[in-house]
Motif scaffolding. Structure first.
Motif, mmCIF file in Angstrom:
data_model
loop_
_atom_site.group_PDB
_atom_site.id
_atom_site.type_symbol
_atom_site.label_atom_id
_atom_site.label_comp_id
_atom_site.label_asym_id
_atom_site.label_seq_id
_atom_site.Cartn_x
_atom_site.Cartn_y
_atom_site.Cartn_z
ATOM 1 N N MET B 1 0.820 -1.204 0.000
ATOM 2 C CA MET B 1 0.000 0.000 0.000
ATOM 3 C C MET B 1 0.858 1.260 0.000
ATOM 4 O O MET B 1 1.968 1.249 0.503
ATOM 5 N N ILE B 2 0.306 2.282 -0.573
ATOM 6 C CA ILE B 2 1.024 3.550 -0.624
ATOM 7 C C ILE B 2 0.497 4.430 0.491
ATOM 8 O O ILE B 2 -0.674 4.804 0.502
ATOM 9 N N LYS B 4 1.157 7.989 2.354
ATOM 10 C CA LYS B 4 1.960 9.198 2.193
ATOM 11 C C LYS B 4 1.409 10.334 3.033
ATOM 12 O O LYS B 4 0.248 10.341 3.422
ATOM 13 N N GLY B 33 -11.051 7.957 -7.919
ATOM 14 C CA GLY B 33 -9.706 8.540 -7.838
ATOM 15 C C GLY B 33 -9.482 9.204 -6.498
ATOM 16 O O GLY B 33 -8.419 9.075 -5.877
ATOM 17 N N ALA B 34 -10.508 9.932 -6.059
ATOM 18 C CA ALA B 34 -10.403 10.606 -4.761
ATOM 19 C C ALA B 34 -10.359 9.578 -3.624
ATOM 20 O O ALA B 34 -9.607 9.734 -2.651
ATOM 21 N N MET B 36 -9.140 6.636 -3.706
ATOM 22 C CA MET B 36 -7.805 6.034 -3.631
ATOM 23 C C MET B 36 -6.845 6.957 -2.881
ATOM 24 O O MET B 36 -6.035 6.502 -2.062
ATOM 25 N N PHE B 37 -6.949 8.246 -3.165
ATOM 26 C CA PHE B 37 -6.106 9.215 -2.457
ATOM 27 C C PHE B 37 -6.392 9.153 -0.956
ATOM 28 O O PHE B 37 -5.479 9.080 -0.124
ATOM 29 N N TYR B 39 -7.790 6.809 0.736
ATOM 30 C CA TYR B 39 -7.381 5.510 1.298
ATOM 31 C C TYR B 39 -5.909 5.582 1.713
ATOM 32 O O TYR B 39 -5.527 5.104 2.784
ATOM 33 N N ASN B 40 -5.101 6.205 0.836
ATOM 34 C CA ASN B 40 -3.661 6.278 1.113
ATOM 35 C C ASN B 40 -3.348 7.055 2.388
ATOM 36 O O ASN B 40 -2.315 6.825 3.015
ATOM 37 N N LYS B 46 -10.629 -0.067 3.109
ATOM 38 C CA LYS B 46 -10.464 -0.857 1.885
ATOM 39 C C LYS B 46 -11.799 -1.325 1.321
ATOM 40 O O LYS B 46 -11.963 -1.424 0.106
ATOM 41 N N LEU B 49 -13.278 1.625 -0.427
ATOM 42 C CA LEU B 49 -12.521 1.864 -1.667
ATOM 43 C C LEU B 49 -13.018 0.942 -2.774
ATOM 44 O O LEU B 49 -13.185 1.347 -3.927
ATOM 45 N N GLU B 50 -13.290 -0.297 -2.386
ATOM 46 C CA GLU B 50 -13.770 -1.261 -3.386
ATOM 47 C C GLU B 50 -15.162 -0.866 -3.901
ATOM 48 O O GLU B 50 -15.467 -1.034 -5.091
ATOM 49 N N ARG B 53 -14.599 1.642 -6.449
ATOM 50 C CA ARG B 53 -14.106 1.028 -7.690
ATOM 51 C C ARG B 53 -15.271 0.444 -8.485
ATOM 52 O O ARG B 53 -15.374 0.659 -9.694
#
Lengths: 403, 87
Positions: B1-2, B4, B33-34, B36-37, B39-40, B46, B49-50, B53
């Motif tokens: 996972m990323i 940051k 897209g947002a 995913m950001f 989530y990071n 998760k 997030l799914e 998606r």
């Protein structure tokens, strides 16, 4: 540069032949052309005004390769392979569009930031930790010249675009092309000829008087072109002082007016800058445009281009631009017919090859550029298809260039 | 996972994008897209997030409704528009 000051004298004795006919219908040669002439040379992908906003993108496919050119959130123009780092799917499937915020792969849903770095893989819990830079989109070599976005898929013999086109720099800058905006978007059209037949017609003006009544009416005998030297050529036609006989030309000469940003010598001229191997940028007082051709097969090509205008044109300029497009559209159709006639000759058992006029010296010098890259063009008789690639690397081929 | 560090202003921008109105062209992709950001940075879990998606290609599909129908914990938002980590 002052192109006219260069030594473009045509030799008294030169080989007036063109490329052998077999070069126009050899599948093995076409594969060499794709690899050594197209993929390794600069190609225009678009103009910066085609991607005006953050997230705007345009795609550009070249044979098995595919590029995406986009603007990031800082409005920088970037070019990447349009290939997801997961399974290689296209990240964007439309020719042009906008992907605000992120690029999302339509296959599994990997998400990329507009700077190309990986934002995240779909179902991230199914992967080990991933580095956003390690899995970033792969950049493509890109350079912007006067607003035109050039890409090169693989390193090649050409220098940077700026260096390649340095002799046009001052003249091109005067058109303020980077400030232009699109007219009708990028167009493509299939043509039933080998791509070199398109170049063979486009690289000489000898045919203008016979085949392009509109251009003849516009600039007639003032037209001249320089041969291909170091990968570039230049042509210019200055408007004749006559009123014009044809409707579009007559009215164009009436409505075209001097553009304040242009030097007076360009107020009534159309220019064409040829860029090896397959690109031309043309400029009129009202528009700039590019066109190029790509082989699809030995007998079909894709013509591609786009036209751009001054952003703040007035009504008179708009009228003149419309008339420009009328003249140009007619010229393109006429040229397509010429390419068909030229190309079909290459299939005849009885055609004995070109015998070129001094006014077609540009065709010869262009062919010499091709011969420099692929010596196999020098073989007058068609070699066995299976031997073409190996013959091309063989030292036994003697060059046939004009010196 | 990323994972940051992200600035609060960028988080705020992505939060707004996460709640792009359902039905707007491209909104499904915008929300994913947002997500995913976010989530990071630990603001979307998760499972959610799914959901984003699944809904990313369907601009008219409301991810929150889908999540509720599947009993998935929604992003924890308060009325002031801030978000708390959900994972």
């Amino acid at each position: 540069m002052d192109v006219k000051s260069e030594n473009n004298d045509i030799p008294k004795q030169w080989d007036r032949r063109g490329l052998p006919g077999w070069c126009y219908h050899s599948p093995a040669l076409l594969e060499l052309e794709k690899k050594h002439i197209f993929t390794t040379h600069w190609q225009i992908a678009c103009h910066i005004s085609d991607i005006p906003d953050a997230g705007s993108y345009i795609t550009f496919d070249l044979f098995k390769e595919r590029a995406i050119i986009l603007r990031n959130n800082d409005f920088e123009v970037l070019a990447y392979h349009n290939i997801c780092r997961h399974r290689g799917s296209r990240l964007v499937i439309k020719d042009q569009g906008k992907c605000p915020n992120a690029l999302i792969c339509p296959f599994h849903g990997w998400v990329y930031n507009l700077d190309g770095t990986l934002r995240g893989a779909a179902r991230p819990d199914s992967f080990p930790d991933m580095n956003k830079d390690e899995f970033a989109l792969q950049p493509i070599e890109m350079e912007i010249w006067n607003g035109f976005v050039f890409v090169r898929f693989k390193p090649g013999p050409q220098p940077s675009v700026a260096k390649l086109l340095a002799s046009f720099a001052e003249e091109a800058a005067s058109y303020r092309m980077a400030e232009h905006v699109p007219t009708d978007g990028i167009w493509t059209e299939q043509s039933p000829v080998n791509w070199k037949s398109v170049r063979d017609v486009d690289n000489e003006g000898y045919h203008v008087a016979m085949a392009h009544p509109g251009l003849q009416d516009l600039y007639g005998a003032t037209y001249y072109d320089t041969p291909y030297i170091d990968g570039i050529s230049r042509s210019e036609g200055a408007f004749t002082p006559t009123k014009g006989r044809r409707w579009a030309v007559q009215n164009y000469k009436k409505f075209s007016k001097p553009q304040d940003h242009l030097p007076s010598r360009l107020h009534k001229s159309w220019l064409y800058w040829g860029i090896f191997p397959n690109v031309v940028i043309a400029a009129t007082p009202e528009t700039v445009l590019f066109y190029q051709e790509f082989p699809q097969s030995t007998g079909t090509s894709i013509l591609r281009g786009g036209t751009y205008r001054n952003a703040n044109e007035d009504r008179q300029q708009r009228t003149a631009r419309y008339l420009t497009s009328r003249i140009d559209r007619e010229t393109v159709e006429e040229d397509i017919q010429l390419t068909i006639w030229s190309n079909e000759a290459m299939a005849s058992d009885f055609f004995k090859g070109f015998y070129l006029s001094d006014l077609e010296y540009g065709v010869r010098t262009y062919h010499d550029h091709l011969r420099n890259i692929l010596p196999v063009y020098n073989l007058e008789k068609a070699p066995p298809e299976a031997d073409i690639a190996s013959l091309n690397t063989s030292a036994s081929i003697t060059t046939n260039e004009t010196k | 996972m990323i994972r940051k560090q992200s600035s609060s202003s960028e988080i705020s921008v992505q939060r707004e994008l996460l709640f792009t109105s359902v039905g707007i062209k491209g909104s499904g992709a915008m929300r994913y897209g947002a997500a995913m950001f976010l989530y990071n940075v630990g603001l979307v879990n998760k499972d959610m997030l799914e959901i984003y998606r699944i809904c990313s290609k369907y601009d008219h599909e409301n991810p929150l409704e889908l999540a509720m129908s599947q009993g998935i914990t929604l992003p924890n938002l308060d009325t002031k528009g801030t978000m708390e980590p959900t994972s």
